[in-house]
Write a protein that holds these residues in place. Structure first.
Motif: not given
Ligand code: TMP
Length: 209
Positions: A6-35
């Motif tokens: 899970t990702f947590e933080g206050g307003e404007g902390s960049g959670k969406s950017v970071q969750t998406e980046a991690l999701y893309r990294k996992l997908c590129r490595r064929d690791i099954p993931a959901i966001l």
């Protein structure tokens, strides 16, 4: 090789950017993931999100908020998170039960013990393996939001958002082994690297079990 992050933080902390980046990294490595995100990510959750974030004419009390966030969460755990973990996926969730402890507890002033009990009922006791806290000052977080329309929470005053930041820092110290605290004012590529180092370490550990 299931893992619940899970990702947590206050307003404007960049959670969406970071969750998406991690999701893309996992997908590129064929690791099954959901966001997914909270509140939301189920039909009920999306309806409740509209109410919780954008209701103007509808008054919602702090206890009402607590229940509605947990209604959304219970549906998400039952319909999405538990099945994904059972099928061996990595689940990345933008906000989870810690948001309720911090926003409805430290922010709105509800009893933290009561909140933890209700959270636990909604989640069936399911806790993340890793929680990434993106810590940022209220000023810097809001500077990133300039020009955007504010929801019910973003419209709260600075003192409320200071309580959120302090609440996260306090909560994360209660379970240091679960939390990874990152200075969210760092460049986003640097944050991505820190997150990946931790997640890849956890995945390798699980693979070697
Ligand atoms: P965000 O994810 O776009 O930041 O919007 C969700 C808002 O809802 C955010 O201001 C935090 C708030 N929130 C709570 O107050 N309690 C909760 O349990 C959750 C999940 C979110």
């Amino acid at each position: 090789m299931s893992l619940f992050i899970t990702f947590e933080g206050g307003e404007g902390s960049g959670k969406s950017v970071q969750t998406e980046a991690l999701y893309r990294k996992l997908c590129r490595r064929d690791i099954p993931a959901i966001l997914i995100r909270e509140p939301g990510s189920t039909p009920l959750g999306e309806k409740l999100t509209r109410l919780l974030k954008w209701a103007r004419a509808t008054n919602i009390s702090p206890v009402g908020e607590l229940m509605l966030f947990n209604a959304s969460r219970a549906q998400l755990v039952t319909d999405v998170i538990s099945p994904a973990l059972k099928s061996g996926k990595v689940v990345i969730c933008d906000r989870y039960a810690d948001s309720t402890v911090v926003y409805q507890g430290y922010g709105r002033g509800l009893d933290i013990g009561d909140i933890k009990s209700i959270n636990s009922m909604a989640t069936g006791g399911l806790k993340p393996d890793l929680t990434v806290l993106l810590d940022i000052s209220v000023e810097e977080g809001f500077a990133r939001k300039s020009g955007q329309e504010y929801d019910r929470f973003e419209k709260e005053d600075k003192a409320f958002h200071q309580k959120i930041r302090k609440g996260y820092l306090k909560l994360s110290k209660e379970e240091p082994e679960r939390w990874l605290i990152i200075d969210a004012s760092l460049p986003k590529e640097k944050i991505e690297k820190i997150v990946w180092q931790k997640v890849s370490g956890l995945l390798s550990k699980r693979a070697g079990r």
